[in-house]
Design a protein around this motif. Structure first.
Motif: not given
Length: 286
Positions: A186-209
């Motif tokens: 998604e980062v590459m598709e939307e802004v053309g950038l590479h990323v590293k050191n991916i770390q989980y933060y937290k989650s959320q149910p989002w019933g709107f969508d």
């Protein structure tokens, strides 16, 4: 966030209960919800409903039901009008009920043989009495991504949505992907950038969508020059910690992540590391 209704407790147990006159009933018409009041949120009760209802869930001692037929005598508001309404547990109940309403409404007929579906008796599922096909509530996982570069975070604005505030990179998980793979793609598709050191933060149910949102922070890997995907985004830029003027909204994971960056800046990933236990599992929030 929207699901943080403590000290109230949410019970999604699948029960067979008959409604009582004062039990709240969620009534929807497409993306509109029937409300008796907005400040505070006030839902119709069973005594005001015509036709059958389906039990949904409980919050504390209150049992919530879903109307299975349109109620033309009630007043409706757009579902997104719930975004900043109180009390919080009613807001959460309404958005979660909307998620279930969409699922029930899209599974009236069997996708295998075309026969009418009926609710399963022992679990929350729709089943076909003809071919025995069984369908469970659909939940669409998606990632929210905070891309960090020095003491700044990548914020975006959507191109074709009514919401014009700050957003973060986001997107749905595809078949065969891990959430971390989705972050990279998604980062590459939307802004053309590479990323590293991916770390989980937290989650959320989002019933709107109909989503389950998974929040991640990561670091820019290489060139910070953005190539914008203009069909989806109107703008994207790195914004410094002291320039981020968003305020807490007590609603979305996106805002919660921006507030976490606003507090910790370049030390976000260090703070996440400090929350991990020796077996690399996150401690539960207090």
């Amino acid at each position: 966030m929207i699901q943080d209704i403590q000290p109230s407790t949410f019970d999604l147990s699948y029960l067979h209960l008959d409604p009582e006159d004062e039990d709240p009933v969620l009534v929807f018409d497409g993306k509109k919800i029937a409300l008796k009041g907005m400040d505070p949120l006030l839902l119709p009760t069973y005594r005001e409903i015509h036709g059958p209802v389906q039990y949904l869930f409980a919050i504390d001692e209150t049992h919530y039901f879903l109307a299975l037929e349109k109620q033309d005598h009630l007043s409706y508001q757009d579902i997104h009008a719930l975004r900043h309404q109180k009390p919080k547990k009613t807001q959460f109940a309404a958005v979660t009920a909307y998620h279930l309403y969409v699922w029930y409404s899209k599974n009236r007929y069997c996708g295998v043989c075309g026969q009418p579906m009926i609710p399963a008796h022992s679990e929350r599922a729709m089943r076909c009495p003809s071919c025995h096909n069984r369908v469970y509530p659909n939940i669409m996982p998606a990632v929210i991504v905070g891309v960090l570069y020095k003491n700044s975070i990548l914020v975006t604005r959507y191109a074709h949505r009514t919401y014009k505030g700050h957003a973060l990179i986001a997107g749905f998980c595809e078949i065969g992907e891990t959430p971390e793979d989705t972050v990279r793609r998604e980062v590459m598709e939307e802004v053309g950038l590479h990323v590293k050191n991916i770390q989980y933060y937290k989650s959320q149910p989002w019933g709107f969508d109909l989503n389950l949102l998974l929040g991640f922070f990561c670091e820019l890997d290489g060139d910070p020059n953005i190539t914008l995907e203009q069909e989806e985004l109107a703008k994207a830029r790195f914004i410094a910690q002291d320039e981020l003027n968003d305020e807490p909204d007590d609603l979305s994971l996106t805002n919660d992540m921006m507030m976490f960056f606003k507090e910790h800046g370049a030390h976000v990933l260090d703070c996440l590391d400090s929350k991990k236990t020796p077996n690399n599992k996150f401690k539960s929030n207090p």
